[in-house]
Design a protein around this motif. Structure first.
Motif, PDB file in Angstrom:
ATOM      1  N   GLU A 226      64.544  63.589 -17.185  1.00  0.00           N
ATOM      2  CA  GLU A 226      64.811  62.278 -16.577  1.00  0.00           C
ATOM      3  C   GLU A 226      66.298  61.909 -16.704  1.00  0.00           C
ATOM      4  O   GLU A 226      66.917  61.471 -15.753  1.00  0.00           O
ATOM      5  N   LEU A 227      66.854  62.106 -17.911  1.00  0.00           N
ATOM      6  CA  LEU A 227      68.245  61.705 -18.145  1.00  0.00           C
ATOM      7  C   LEU A 227      69.208  62.558 -17.323  1.00  0.00           C
ATOM      8  O   LEU A 227      70.242  62.072 -16.860  1.00  0.00           O
ATOM      9  N   SER A 228      68.842  63.818 -17.129  1.00  0.00           N
ATOM     10  CA  SER A 228      69.763  64.700 -16.413  1.00  0.00           C
ATOM     11  C   SER A 228      69.810  64.374 -14.917  1.00  0.00           C
ATOM     12  O   SER A 228      70.701  64.825 -14.208  1.00  0.00           O
ATOM     13  N   LYS A 229      68.839  63.554 -14.458  1.00  0.00           N
ATOM     14  CA  LYS A 229      68.861  63.149 -13.040  1.00  0.00           C
ATOM     15  C   LYS A 229      69.922  62.079 -12.778  1.00  0.00           C
ATOM     16  O   LYS A 229      70.259  61.791 -11.634  1.00  0.00           O
ATOM     17  N   ILE A 230      70.418  61.446 -13.854  1.00  0.00           N
ATOM     18  CA  ILE A 230      71.433  60.394 -13.680  1.00  0.00           C
ATOM     19  C   ILE A 230      72.710  61.041 -13.148  1.00  0.00           C
ATOM     20  O   ILE A 230      73.161  62.064 -13.676  1.00  0.00           O
ATOM     21  N   GLU A 231      73.258  60.427 -12.085  1.00  0.00           N
ATOM     22  CA  GLU A 231      74.448  61.036 -11.478  1.00  0.00           C
ATOM     23  C   GLU A 231      75.714  60.732 -12.270  1.00  0.00           C
ATOM     24  O   GLU A 231      75.841  59.643 -12.821  1.00  0.00           O
ATOM     25  N   GLY A 232      76.621  61.694 -12.307  1.00  0.00           N
ATOM     26  CA  GLY A 232      77.891  61.453 -13.004  1.00  0.00           C
ATOM     27  C   GLY A 232      78.350  62.703 -13.741  1.00  0.00           C
ATOM     28  O   GLY A 232      77.593  63.669 -13.886  1.00  0.00           O
ATOM     29  N   ASP A 233      79.614  62.622 -14.212  1.00  0.00           N
ATOM     30  CA  ASP A 233      80.213  63.763 -14.889  1.00  0.00           C
ATOM     31  C   ASP A 233      80.078  63.527 -16.394  1.00  0.00           C
ATOM     32  O   ASP A 233      80.945  62.931 -17.018  1.00  0.00           O
ATOM     33  N   PHE A 234      78.949  63.950 -16.955  1.00  0.00           N
ATOM     34  CA  PHE A 234      78.754  63.730 -18.387  1.00  0.00           C
ATOM     35  C   PHE A 234      77.878  64.833 -18.979  1.00  0.00           C
ATOM     36  O   PHE A 234      77.214  65.560 -18.246  1.00  0.00           O
ATOM     37  N   LYS A 235      77.916  64.947 -20.315  1.00  0.00           N
ATOM     38  CA  LYS A 235      77.096  65.950 -21.007  1.00  0.00           C
ATOM     39  C   LYS A 235      76.113  65.258 -21.936  1.00  0.00           C
ATOM     40  O   LYS A 235      76.438  64.213 -22.517  1.00  0.00           O
ATOM     41  N   ILE A 236      74.973  65.880 -22.100  1.00  0.00           N
ATOM     42  CA  ILE A 236      73.967  65.333 -23.014  1.00  0.00           C
ATOM     43  C   ILE A 236      73.906  66.206 -24.266  1.00  0.00           C
ATOM     44  O   ILE A 236      73.740  67.429 -24.172  1.00  0.00           O
ATOM     45  N   LYS A 237      74.069  65.576 -25.417  1.00  0.00           N
ATOM     46  CA  LYS A 237      73.912  66.281 -26.693  1.00  0.00           C
ATOM     47  C   LYS A 237      72.760  65.619 -27.440  1.00  0.00           C
ATOM     48  O   LYS A 237      72.353  64.512 -27.087  1.00  0.00           O
ATOM     49  N   PHE A 238      72.271  66.255 -28.496  1.00  0.00           N
ATOM     50  CA  PHE A 238      71.227  65.609 -29.296  1.00  0.00           C
ATOM     51  C   PHE A 238      71.280  66.110 -30.719  1.00  0.00           C
ATOM     52  O   PHE A 238      71.728  67.211 -30.993  1.00  0.00           O
ATOM     53  N   MET A 239      70.850  65.226 -31.626  1.00  0.00           N
ATOM     54  CA  MET A 239      70.718  65.616 -33.000  1.00  0.00           C
ATOM     55  C   MET A 239      69.749  64.680 -33.720  1.00  0.00           C
ATOM     56  O   MET A 239      69.700  63.519 -33.402  1.00  0.00           O
ATOM     57  N   PHE A 253      65.230  74.840 -20.626  1.00  0.00           N
ATOM     58  CA  PHE A 253      65.781  73.698 -19.901  1.00  0.00           C
ATOM     59  C   PHE A 253      67.291  73.588 -20.139  1.00  0.00           C
ATOM     60  O   PHE A 253      68.063  73.372 -19.197  1.00  0.00           O
ATOM     61  N   ILE A 254      67.706  73.770 -21.408  1.00  0.00           N
ATOM     62  CA  ILE A 254      69.148  73.690 -21.707  1.00  0.00           C
ATOM     63  C   ILE A 254      69.890  74.754 -20.893  1.00  0.00           C
ATOM     64  O   ILE A 254      70.953  74.502 -20.322  1.00  0.00           O
ATOM     65  N   ALA A 255      69.288  75.939 -20.828  1.00  0.00           N
ATOM     66  CA  ALA A 255      69.920  77.041 -20.086  1.00  0.00           C
ATOM     67  C   ALA A 255      70.083  76.684 -18.612  1.00  0.00           C
ATOM     68  O   ALA A 255      71.087  77.035 -17.978  1.00  0.00           O
ATOM     69  N   SER A 256      69.102  75.942 -18.078  1.00  0.00           N
ATOM     70  CA  SER A 256      69.089  75.731 -16.622  1.00  0.00           C
ATOM     71  C   SER A 256      69.892  74.506 -16.183  1.00  0.00           C
ATOM     72  O   SER A 256      70.115  74.318 -14.993  1.00  0.00           O
ATOM     73  N   CYS A 257      70.281  73.651 -17.108  1.00  0.00           N
ATOM     74  CA  CYS A 257      70.847  72.360 -16.707  1.00  0.00           C
ATOM     75  C   CYS A 257      72.319  72.239 -17.098  1.00  0.00           C
ATOM     76  O   CYS A 257      72.668  72.289 -18.277  1.00  0.00           O
ATOM     77  N   ASP A 258      73.170  72.023 -16.100  1.00  0.00           N
ATOM     78  CA  ASP A 258      74.618  71.909 -16.324  1.00  0.00           C
ATOM     79  C   ASP A 258      74.996  70.727 -17.203  1.00  0.00           C
ATOM     80  O   ASP A 258      76.026  70.738 -17.854  1.00  0.00           O
ATOM     81  N   LYS A 259      74.163  69.685 -17.153  1.00  0.00           N
ATOM     82  CA  LYS A 259      74.505  68.476 -17.922  1.00  0.00           C
ATOM     83  C   LYS A 259      74.232  68.649 -19.411  1.00  0.00           C
ATOM     84  O   LYS A 259      74.693  67.846 -20.226  1.00  0.00           O
ATOM     85  N   MET A 260      73.459  69.683 -19.770  1.00  0.00           N
ATOM     86  CA  MET A 260      73.124  69.853 -21.186  1.00  0.00           C
ATOM     87  C   MET A 260      74.243  70.594 -21.911  1.00  0.00           C
ATOM     88  O   MET A 260      74.700  71.659 -21.486  1.00  0.00           O
ATOM     89  N   SER A 261      74.676  70.026 -23.049  1.00  0.00           N
ATOM     90  CA  SER A 261      75.643  70.707 -23.907  1.00  0.00           C
ATOM     91  C   SER A 261      75.003  72.001 -24.417  1.00  0.00           C
ATOM     92  O   SER A 261      73.795  72.055 -24.666  1.00  0.00           O
ATOM     93  N   LYS A 262      75.837  73.035 -24.567  1.00  0.00           N
ATOM     94  CA  LYS A 262      75.308  74.329 -25.044  1.00  0.00           C
ATOM     95  C   LYS A 262      75.554  74.503 -26.546  1.00  0.00           C
ATOM     96  O   LYS A 262      75.489  75.603 -27.077  1.00  0.00           O
ATOM     97  N   SER A 263      75.917  73.403 -27.196  1.00  0.00           N
ATOM     98  CA  SER A 263      76.154  73.448 -28.636  1.00  0.00           C
ATOM     99  C   SER A 263      74.924  72.861 -29.334  1.00  0.00           C
ATOM    100  O   SER A 263      74.576  71.701 -29.110  1.00  0.00           O
ATOM    101  N   ILE A 264      74.261  73.675 -30.145  1.00  0.00           N
ATOM    102  CA  ILE A 264      72.955  73.271 -30.684  1.00  0.00           C
ATOM    103  C   ILE A 264      72.987  73.215 -32.206  1.00  0.00           C
ATOM    104  O   ILE A 264      73.377  74.196 -32.857  1.00  0.00           O
ATOM    105  N   HIS A 265      72.586  72.074 -32.756  1.00  0.00           N
ATOM    106  CA  HIS A 265      72.522  71.942 -34.218  1.00  0.00           C
ATOM    107  C   HIS A 265      71.081  72.239 -34.641  1.00  0.00           C
ATOM    108  O   HIS A 265      70.156  71.542 -34.232  1.00  0.00           O
TER     109      HIS A 265
END
Ligand code: SAH
Ligand code: SF4
Ligand code: F3S
Length: 441
Positions: A226-239, A253-265
């Motif tokens: 849902e969050l990745s559908k929001i338009e704009g130039d931003f990255k999503i991280k989580f912890m 999903f992380i692999a497939s989505c450009d908006k997802m940060s590839k840095s994983i804790h």
């Protein structure tokens, strides 16, 4: 008349950093402005942490330092809140040690702080109010954000995992997820403001997001989609992620989505199955490695960081060697290593095979030595590679950026814009930073 001033001292994790932004929001509603100078403050707030004994000792010392200020300025209002006050008997201990504290509250009634301060301003009577149990999530607090390009967003509160060393479930209560629509509306607002380029979703175990709704459809991946559908130039991280709940679906999903940060804790805590079991972590090291393999396989530019505790009760030399081997296996981009600290009321406090401090110290030194060498090799391998970089600052003619994995990079270029992402080719690796050039594609 000059406005009243506040100073917030924040200890602990990102959750507390964000809580302090909520506190600042409430104080500003009351007409206070920020000061960095303790002697200019009309109100000082200690937002505390109790994850390790060292944190508590530091905080106690800092509160003690206020005594002289309070003597000089009788009107100074002193508030203590956060995880530390939520422990059994702690409000009483604080009151005895530091009778000058005016308001003590816990983690479950933070949202009430604005009302409590108003009450104090009218009555001038000191009080302590720490709720034992969590209440339903209260939305719409004013948040005064202090970070530049990153915005913290709570997606859930509390923890149900009861790792045997950890105090968090006792001081933050059980897991409660925020409604998906509320999170989405907040992220939408942040992105629309065009100020925030990374959105970091916060929870003690984000992978169990939504499970408390028991609707059979809401989970962490649904939220991310849902969050990745929001338009704009931003990255999503989580912890933070718990490895037992980090699904393969999430990796994909992380692999497939450009908006997802590839840095994983991905906190592992120990490389030994024996220790993981008595820590109550509910995964094996084989499962953890399988997850790591999947991440590197599906997300080739992924970087992984972790948390490790050394000297957990009963940890043998062999157990510790397993942890060292795991570092070599995963080649973490960063390790947050901690010496085990006994926490009151947790099961591990009662374990009789506690490890002597000198062994704990030897192990943490060894752990950092190994990791230091790994980071050096990891960085050297970046030379010639192109990474996406967020430009955060400019000092003289040098732009300072951050890679997805949080590494600092310096770029000499005339025409970059702060708060934009650029593709940067790494040309040099220094001890704590990279040097690179922007690639125009
Ligand atoms: N919910 C998160 C973060 C918990 S606190 C998680 O599960 O990963 C952050 C880290 O502090 C933990 O990952 C752990 O490595 C460390 N920690 C927690 N309790 C500790 C203790 N009693 N002694 C030393 N380190 C501890
Ligand atoms: Fe603590 Fe474990 Fe919960 Fe993390 S998952 S907050 S380490 S009890
Ligand atoms: Fe965070 Fe410390 Fe509380 S690590 S959750 S502030 S005990």
């Amino acid at each position: 008349m000059e406005s009243k001033k506040y100073l917030i001292e924040t200890f602990g994790c990102q959750m507390n950093i964000h809580d302090s932004e909520k506190i600042a929001g409430m104080l500003r509603n009351l007409g206070y402005n920020e000061t960095q100078e303790k002697s200019c403050a009309d109100i000082i707030i200690f937002n505390t942490c109790c994850i390790r004994e060292s944190a508590e000792l530091k905080i106690m010392a800092k509160i003690g330092d206020i005594k002289a200020l309070k003597k000089a300025n009788k009107n100074l209002l002193v508030v203590v809140c956060g995880c530390m006050t939520q422990q059994k008997g702690m409000p009483e201990t604080l009151k005895t040690k530091f009778p000058f504290i005016n308001i003590i509250i816990g983690t479950h009634n933070l949202e009430e702080l604005e009302e409590y301060i108003k009450k104090y301003e009218q009555t001038h009577k000191s009080f302590s109010d720490v709720w034992e149990k969590e209440k339903e999530i209260k939305e719409h607090t004013s948040v005064y954000r202090t970070s530049k390009f990153n915005a913290w967003v709570n997606i859930m509160y509390g923890c149900n995992n009861f790792c045997t060393y950890c105090i968090v479930p006792y001081v933050r209560g059980r897991e409660r997820s925020r409604k998906l629509e509320d999170i989405k509306a907040e992220v939408q607002d942040l992105v629309s403001s065009n100020k925030y380029k990374t959105i970091t979703l916060l929870g003690q175990n984000v992978n169990s997001y939504g499970l408390d709704f028991k609707d059979g459809k809401t989970n962490f991946v649904t939220l991310l989609k849902e969050l990745s559908k929001i338009e704009g130039d931003f990255k999503i991280k989580f912890m933070t992620s718990h490895p037992k709940d980090f699904s393969f679906e999430l990796v994909d999903f992380i692999a497939s989505c450009d908006k997802m940060s590839k840095s994983i804790h991905l906190p592992v805590q120990s490389g030994s199955n024996n220790i993981l079991k008595i820590m109550n972590r509910h995964y094996t090291i084989e499962h953890y490695k399988e997850l790591v393999d999947r991440i590197y396989d599906k997300i080739p530019d992924a970087t992984i960081t972790t948390d490790i505790i050394v000297g957990f009760p009963g940890e043998t030399d062999e157990d510790f060697i397993e942890t060292c081997k795991l570092l070599e296996y995963v080649k973490y981009s960063g390790v947050f290593g901690f010496v085990y600290s006994k926490r009151r009321g947790t099961p591990a406090e009662k374990f009789d095979n506690q490890i002597p401090i000198n062994i704990k110290r030897e192990r943490i030194t060894k752990l950092f030595e190994i990791q230091h060498a790994i980071v050096k090799t990891n960085s050297e391998q970046l030379i010639g590679k192109t990474l996406e970089v967020l430009i955060e600052d400019k000092i003289k003619n040098v732009f300072i950026g951050k890679t997805d994995a949080g590494k600092t990079i310096k770029i000499k270029n005339e025409n970059l814009e702060l708060g934009n992402f650029y593709k940067v080719k790494i040309s040099k690796v220094l001890t704590n930073e990279l040097v690179g050039e922007v690639i125009i594609d």
